[in-house]
Design an enzyme around this catalytic site. Structure first.
Site, PDB file in Angstrom:
ATOM      1  N   ASP A  64      -6.098   1.618  16.350  1.00  7.48           N
ATOM      2  CA  ASP A  64      -7.084   1.392  16.038  1.00  7.48           C
ATOM      3  C   ASP A  64      -8.322   2.047  16.451  1.00  7.48           C
ATOM      4  OD1 ASP A  64      -7.925   0.192  18.096  1.00  7.48           O
ATOM      5  OD2 ASP A  64      -7.743  -1.380  16.975  1.00  7.48           O
ATOM      6  N   HIS A  65      -8.653   2.493  17.840  1.00 10.00           N
ATOM      7  CA  HIS A  65      -9.181   3.205  18.641  1.00 10.00           C
ATOM      8  C   HIS A  65      -9.301   4.964  18.326  1.00 10.00           C
ATOM      9  CE1 HIS A  65      -9.952  -0.439  20.250  1.00 10.00           C
ATOM     10  NE2 HIS A  65     -10.456   0.176  21.468  1.00 10.00           N
ATOM     11  N   ASP A 119      -8.014  -5.284  25.951  1.00 11.51           N
ATOM     12  CA  ASP A 119      -9.916  -4.954  25.319  1.00 11.51           C
ATOM     13  C   ASP A 119      -9.902  -6.357  25.678  1.00 11.51           C
ATOM     14  OD1 ASP A 119     -11.012  -2.944  22.997  1.00 11.51           O
ATOM     15  OD2 ASP A 119     -11.889  -4.769  23.295  1.00 11.51           O
ATOM     16  N   ARG A 379     -21.967  -3.800  20.850  1.00 10.66           N
ATOM     17  CA  ARG A 379     -22.541  -2.709  22.841  1.00 10.66           C
ATOM     18  C   ARG A 379     -23.000  -1.169  22.524  1.00 10.66           C
ATOM     19  NH1 ARG A 379     -16.814  -2.813  25.411  1.00 10.66           N
ATOM     20  NH2 ARG A 379     -17.007  -5.133  26.403  1.00 10.66           N
ATOM     21  N   SER A 533     -16.004  -2.983  29.384  1.00 12.78           N
ATOM     22  CA  SER A 533     -14.864  -2.588  28.541  1.00 12.78           C
ATOM     23  C   SER A 533     -13.320  -3.471  30.224  1.00 12.78           C
ATOM     24  CB  SER A 533     -14.567  -1.285  28.109  1.00 12.78           C
ATOM     25  OG  SER A 533     -13.597  -0.911  29.008  1.00 12.78           O
ATOM     26  N   ARG A 535     -10.847  -0.828  30.054  1.00 11.67           N
ATOM     27  CA  ARG A 535      -9.909   0.066  30.189  1.00 11.67           C
ATOM     28  C   ARG A 535     -10.123   0.501  32.034  1.00 11.67           C
ATOM     29  NH1 ARG A 535     -15.597   3.480  28.418  1.00 11.67           N
ATOM     30  NH2 ARG A 535     -14.674   2.008  26.673  1.00 11.67           N
TER      31      ARG A 535
HETATM   32  C1  MIC Z   1     -14.742  -0.970  23.772  1.00 11.12           C
HETATM   33  O1  MIC Z   1     -14.878  -1.257  23.562  1.00 11.12           O
HETATM   34  O2  MIC Z   1     -15.247  -0.487  25.112  1.00 11.12           O
HETATM   35  C2  MIC Z   1     -13.373  -0.742  24.136  1.00 11.12           C
HETATM   36  C3  MIC Z   1     -12.875   0.660  23.906  1.00 11.12           C
HETATM   37  O3  MIC Z   1     -12.618  -1.323  23.075  1.00 11.12           O
HETATM   38  C4  MIC Z   1     -12.500  -1.035  25.775  1.00 11.12           C
HETATM   39  C5  MIC Z   1     -11.153  -0.597  25.458  1.00 11.12           C
HETATM   40  C6  MIC Z   1     -10.579   0.828  26.095  1.00 11.12           C
HETATM   41  O4  MIC Z   1     -11.795   1.444  26.521  1.00 11.12           O
HETATM   42  O5  MIC Z   1     -10.150   1.405  25.881  1.00 11.12           O
HETATM   43  C7  MIC Z   1     -12.802  -2.494  25.226  1.00 11.12           C
HETATM   44  O6  MIC Z   1     -13.471  -3.428  24.556  1.00 11.12           O
HETATM   45  O7  MIC Z   1     -11.587  -2.978  26.071  1.00 11.12           O
HETATM   46 FE1  SF4 Z   2     -13.707  -1.472  18.858  1.00  9.66          FE
HETATM   47 FE2  SF4 Z   2     -14.148  -2.351  21.377  1.00  9.66          FE
HETATM   48 FE3  SF4 Z   2     -15.543  -1.586  19.600  1.00  9.66          FE
HETATM   49 FE4  SF4 Z   2     -13.989  -3.796  18.964  1.00  9.66          FE
HETATM   50  S1  SF4 Z   2     -15.741  -3.864  20.726  1.00  9.66           S
HETATM   51  S2  SF4 Z   2     -14.187  -2.528  17.563  1.00  9.66           S
HETATM   52  S3  SF4 Z   2     -12.361  -3.566  20.423  1.00  9.66           S
HETATM   53  S4  SF4 Z   2     -14.680  -0.260  20.316  1.00  9.66           S
END
Ligand code: MIC
Ligand code: SF4
Length: 641
Positions: A64-65, A119, A379, A533, A535
């Site tokens: 999905d990313h 995630d 965010r 995140s 990550r």
């Molecule tokens: C995000 O919202 O920052 C992400 C991308 O979903 C991350 C995961 C990632 O960096 O792949 C998260 O929230 O953990």
């Molecule tokens: Fe995707 Fe992270 Fe954004 Fe949720 S917060 S939509 S998991 S990038």
């Protein structure tokens, strides 16, 4: 003792430890979730454990990313993930099926279950009564290998909801109110458990909006009880068998208390820079807006999009605004296509994006320079959208649609009558984009593209550590600040040597070269370092560059665990003076650090030039072993041969 729901779920899954807040416990895990941006690494780590099939009851791999296929890298990762899932006993949700958290809530959530996901917004599942926790990919790998999940027993905060939301006020305003009161640090070490008469006024996707953004409080998780409202959601999903009634005991005890009267809330928004910069919409009304996006795992449910469709029906989006809609799942998208709500949005002038993360992770939909963008996301740190000097506000779909129609920040209550959204008799329940594992796993070949590089190896901790302070940072540095995302960097998630060239690229682009020149060193951080995140690249890439310790005033939970998982020492200054006294370029030395850690020391002396100070190592005994071994992968292999 009367038990709250969190403690009930933990006690029924407790594998080790005592349920005392602050102590480490281990719990068995019913489900795991990965998404593509963290999943390739998690599966490479699982592969390194040399286990033929996953050992959790349900493992789902979502894509999905990294949906932008502007080169072979992301598509290669998708194929790797699909073939890997096929071979190792994992369900694979194809690209186009939707955002992991939304699809999980709809199709796989189970009240009373435990879940970990690579995630940070995994607690979305708490909307359906699951104890769902965001973790690093390596934690998922180890749990898929059959281990329990280790976590600090949280304090449980009882959030009593009373009253009922007024028209144009929605679930997003509940969590924005929580962020206003508690800030992005307010939830560290806590689970927020919602209860009280207001709960039954909220549908499951609305509850999920609240539990999703509990991540922004820094919380371990958030959850709601599973009641008749949940039952109706499961009925509409054709999954009544998965429902079971589970809630706190009457008069359950909580470690802390909060009360929110839903009837007293007003439409709110988080101002640019941080999800906790919350104000009433009425305080910022009139600001011209150039972009509005409704989507992300927080606010892209059927109800969210229907509300928008009804509000724009027969009207046109303001000529100065670009309105983007990203449905949370294929289920939501197909439902609004079939009931023609999508036609109303298109006719109003909306741009319809794929059911994916899209602009939320800066993978497209970046706003123009110097513009104002209002998003129903979770965010809004500077730079995350892909445009450095924009102003991103976070708000409910209601506030978003009001801005899209008027071209400026507007209190949605001025739009007139609140549209009534009726639930469909049932949702479109077609799981054909979820591919089950092979019956003949030995015959499946895992296909890797050239961008998928082997895992970097970490060495056991040495006796002494010496090096330079490579960077000194302020409070609240997010993992987006440490390891940015976006279309250029995200395709490198499976290639640590390449992605490490982008560590701190938005804050200090010279960092990777400096780290290499100095052959590693140390990072100094402020409060709440590594928020956001999950990550693990924010730990793994610095490890690759030779970072041996990160010394901060305090850490965010997932990032601290990720540092330990990759053998980086997470240390905290014992006082402000320690932080103040140290500068970039200083040489610091830890003498006999290995022996100190082996001996269980919590106070770690640091030699900085002719000065010395003490910092704290606040980790469990197991985490000490992990650090000594050079990370969780080495440790797990050591323990299991
Ligand atoms: C995000 O919202 O920052 C992400 C991308 O979903 C991350 C995961 C990632 O960096 O792949 C998260 O929230 O953990
Ligand atoms: Fe995707 Fe992270 Fe954004 Fe949720 S917060 S939509 S998991 S990038």
């Amino acid at each position: 003792m009367t038990m709250n729901l969190t403690r009930k779920i933990i006690s029924s899954h407790l594998a080790k430890g005592e349920m005392k807040p602050g102590l480490e416990i281990a719990i068995t895990i019913d489900q795991t979730l990965t998404q593509d941006a963290t999943g390739t690494m998690a599966y490479l780590q699982f592969e390194a454990l040399d286990i033929p099939q996953v050992k959790v009851p349900l493992a789902v791999s979502y894509v999905d990313h990294n949906m932008l296929q502007a080169g072979f890298e992301n598509a290669d990762d998708h194929r790797f993930l699909q073939t890997f899932a096929n071979k190792y006993g994992i369900q694979f949700s194809k690209p186009g099926n939707g955002i992991c958290h939304q699809v999980n809530l709809e199709r796989f959530s189970k009240p009373g279950n435990t879940m970990i996901g690579s995630d940070s917004h995994t607690p979305t599942g708490g909307g359906a009564g699951m104890l769902a926790i965001g973790v690093g990919g390596l934690d998922v790998a180890v749990v898929m290998g059959g281990a329990p999940y280790y976590v600090t027993m949280p304090k449980v905060v009882g959030v009593k909801l009373t009253g009922k939301l007024n028209p144009w006020v929605s679930a997003k305003d509940v969590i924005l109110e929580m962020l206003r009161r508690l800030t992005v640090k307010g939830g560290v070490g806590k689970v927020f458990e919602y209860y009280g008469p207001g709960v039954s006024t909220l549908s499951v996707p609305e509850r999920a909006t609240i539990t999703n953004m509990g991540a922004e409080l820094g919380a371990t998780s958030s959850l709601f009880p599973c009641d008749n409202v949940t039952k109706e959601f499961f009925r509409m999903q054709g999954r009544l068998d998965d429902w079971n009634e589970i809630s706190a005991d009457p008069d359950a005890e909580y470690d802390e208390h909060i009360e929110v009267n839903l009837g007293e809330l007003e439409p709110m928004m988080a101002k640019p820079g941080s999800p906790d910069a919350v104000v009433k919409v009425s305080e910022v009304e009139g600001t011209p807006v150039q972009q509005v996006i409704i989507g992300s795992c927080t606010n892209s449910s059927y109800k969210d999009l229907m509300l928008v469709a009804k509000a724009v029906k027969g009207k046109k989006v303001n000529p100065n605004v670009s309105l983007h809609i990203t449905p949370g799942s294929r289920q939501v998208l197909e439902t609004i296509i079939r009931n023609r709500a999508l036609a109303d949005m298109v006719s109003a002038g909306a741009r319809i994006m794929e059911a994916a993360c899209d602009g939320c992770i800066g993978l497209g939909s970046s706003p123009p320079s110097g513009s104002v963008s209002i998003r129903s996301f979770n965010r809004n740190w500077s730079g995350r959208s892909g445009t450095m000097n924009d102003s991103v506000y976070l708000a409910s779909p209601e506030v978003c649609v009001a801005a899209a129609l008027t071209g400026k920040i507007t209190d949605p209550r001025k739009l007139g009558e609140y549209p009534e959204v009726e639930w469909p008799e049932s949702f479109v329940t077609d799981d054909s984009m979820v591919i089950g594992p092979s019956d003949n796993p030995e015959s499946v070949e895992v296909i890797r593209g050239p961008n998928i590089k082997p895992l970097p190896k970490a060495e056991p901790l040495s006796s002494n550590l010496e090096g330079e302070v490579l960077i000194k940072l302020e409070d609240d540095i997010s993992t987006d600040g440490i390891m940015p995302a976006g279309p250029k960097i995200l395709p490198l998630r499976s290639n640590i040597p390449a992605i490490s060239e982008h560590v701190f690229s938005q804050i200090d682009p010279g960092f990777p070269a400096r780290a290499k020149e100095k052959q590693g060193g140390f990072i100094i951080g402020g409060d709440n370092y590594g928020q956001g995140s999950s990550r693990e690249h924010a730990a793994l890439a610095p490890m690759y560059l030779g970072v041996k310790a990160v010394v901060t005033r305090s850490f965010a939970r997932i990032h601290k665990a990720n540092l330990v998982n990759f053998g980086i020492l997470p240390l905290e200054f014992a006082d402000q003076a320690g932080y103040d006294a140290i500068e970039q370029g200083d040489t610091i030395r830890f003498n006999g650090i290995r022996e100190l850690i082996e001996g269980g020391a919590t106070s770690i002396p640091v030699q900085a030039g002719s000065n010395s100070f003490v910092c704290t190592l606040d980790v469990s005994d197991r985490q000490r072993e992990i650090i000594l071994a050079g990370g969780l992968l080495n440790y797990t292999k050591m323990m299991h041969g």
